[in-house]
Motif scaffolding. Structure first.
Motif, PDB file in Angstrom:
ATOM      1  N   ALA A   1       0.816  -1.221   0.000  1.00  0.00           N
ATOM      2  CA  ALA A   1       0.000   0.000   0.000  1.00  0.00           C
ATOM      3  C   ALA A   1       0.850   1.271   0.000  1.00  0.00           C
ATOM      4  N   GLY A   2       2.170   1.119   0.117  1.00  0.00           N
ATOM      5  CA  GLY A   2       3.049   2.283   0.095  1.00  0.00           C
ATOM      6  C   GLY A   2       3.074   3.062   1.396  1.00  0.00           C
ATOM      7  N   VAL A   3       2.731   2.409   2.490  1.00  0.00           N
ATOM      8  CA  VAL A   3       2.742   3.076   3.793  1.00  0.00           C
ATOM      9  C   VAL A   3       4.191   3.377   4.177  1.00  0.00           C
ATOM     10  N   GLN A   4       4.425   4.550   4.689  1.00  0.00           N
ATOM     11  CA  GLN A   4       5.763   4.985   5.073  1.00  0.00           C
ATOM     12  C   GLN A   4       6.060   4.561   6.509  1.00  0.00           C
ATOM     13  N   ASN A   5       7.195   3.905   6.717  1.00  0.00           N
ATOM     14  CA  ASN A   5       7.634   3.552   8.061  1.00  0.00           C
ATOM     15  C   ASN A   5       8.233   4.799   8.701  1.00  0.00           C
ATOM     16  N   ILE A   6       7.618   5.268   9.766  1.00  0.00           N
ATOM     17  CA  ILE A   6       8.053   6.531  10.364  1.00  0.00           C
ATOM     18  C   ILE A   6       8.771   6.344  11.695  1.00  0.00           C
ATOM     19  N   SER A   7       9.016   5.098  12.119  1.00  0.00           N
ATOM     20  CA  SER A   7       9.688   4.900  13.402  1.00  0.00           C
ATOM     21  C   SER A   7      11.170   4.620  13.196  1.00  0.00           C
ATOM     22  N   ARG A   8      11.978   5.163  14.081  1.00  0.00           N
ATOM     23  CA  ARG A   8      13.423   4.954  14.073  1.00  0.00           C
ATOM     24  C   ARG A   8      13.848   4.686  15.516  1.00  0.00           C
ATOM     25  N   VAL A   9      14.741   3.719  15.694  1.00  0.00           N
ATOM     26  CA  VAL A   9      15.291   3.423  17.019  1.00  0.00           C
ATOM     27  C   VAL A   9      16.709   3.961  17.050  1.00  0.00           C
ATOM     28  N   LEU A  10      17.008   4.781  18.058  1.00  0.00           N
ATOM     29  CA  LEU A  10      18.333   5.367  18.214  1.00  0.00           C
ATOM     30  C   LEU A  10      18.941   4.929  19.532  1.00  0.00           C
ATOM     31  N   ASP A  11      20.176   4.498  19.493  1.00  0.00           N
ATOM     32  CA  ASP A  11      20.948   4.147  20.698  1.00  0.00           C
ATOM     33  C   ASP A  11      20.259   3.114  21.579  1.00  0.00           C
ATOM     34  N   GLN A  12      19.431   2.276  21.037  1.00  0.00           N
ATOM     35  CA  GLN A  12      18.735   1.199  21.745  1.00  0.00           C
ATOM     36  C   GLN A  12      17.919   1.695  22.950  1.00  0.00           C
ATOM     37  N   LYS A  13      17.629   2.989  22.994  1.00  0.00           N
ATOM     38  CA  LYS A  13      16.833   3.527  24.090  1.00  0.00           C
ATOM     39  C   LYS A  13      15.798   4.558  23.648  1.00  0.00           C
ATOM     40  N   LEU A  14      15.938   5.075  22.464  1.00  0.00           N
ATOM     41  CA  LEU A  14      15.096   6.171  22.005  1.00  0.00           C
ATOM     42  C   LEU A  14      14.353   5.766  20.737  1.00  0.00           C
ATOM     43  N   VAL A  15      13.047   6.009  20.727  1.00  0.00           N
ATOM     44  CA  VAL A  15      12.242   5.781  19.532  1.00  0.00           C
ATOM     45  C   VAL A  15      11.791   7.149  19.027  1.00  0.00           C
TER      46      VAL A  15
END
Length: 181
Positions: free
Chosen positions: A60-74
């Motif tokens: 469907a072309g949905v954009q993934n908007i989540s990012r994980v940074l430093d294994q503690k921050l989303v």
């Protein structure tokens, strides 16, 4: 799990989170040690797992908007652009940041999650201390997959039962050798 969902790419903000009651003196990365008698404090860890996008979401072309940074921050990225006449927010970022005790990205497997969250509790459980691990999130977030898993990829619950039996067997062997305390 947190990822882009819905027709407009908005985030499924209800994350698959596990709250873990960990003894305060548990050894990181190993089988947890029981808390000292005078140290009866417990620790609660909040952990999030961002699940990968499903095939139907990709098609469907949905954009993934989540990012994980430093294994503690989303970080949930801004899913769209502001209205052209919204001058007050034109140069403002609408991304949201959430901090956790541990955050796992879409590439993390249930073994990784078990090792970081539940395995440290095994030693304390065998010494009769209480521990609780639970998953919370919206429908389709990945709670059942994380906790129960599949025959090919067992979840946290099955890995915990296996680890308890292995640790109990090792303790029994040590006690037969006379080296058990």
């Amino acid at each position: 799990a947190t990822r882009g969902a819905g027709a407009d790419g908005a985030a499924d903000a209800a994350a698959d989170a596990a709250a873990l009651g960990t003894p305060a003196s548990a050894e990181p990365g190993g089988v947890g040690a029981a808390p000292e008698a005078e140290d009866s404090a417990s620790r609660i860890n909040v952990v999030v797992r961002c699940r990968p996008m499903s095939e139907s979401e990709r098609v469907a072309g949905v954009q993934n908007i989540s990012r994980v940074l430093d294994q503690k921050l989303v970080v949930l990225m801004d899913p769209g652009v502001a209205a052209s006449n919204d001058y007050l927010r034109a140069d403002k970022s609408r991304e949201k940041r959430y901090a956790f005790d541990h955050a796992f990205g879409a590439e993390a497997g249930t073994q990784d999650i078990f090792e970081a969250t539940t395995k440290p509790l095994i030693g304390s459980v065998l010494q009769a201390y209480n521990a609780t691990v639970f998953a919370y999130g919206s429908t389709g977030a990945g709670k059942t997959f994380t906790m129960i898993g599949t025959p090919q990829e067992p979840g946290v619950m099955l890995r915990t039962v296996e680890a308890l039996f292995v640790a109990a067997s090792e303790a029994r062997e040590r006690s037969a050798d006379g080296s058990f305390r």
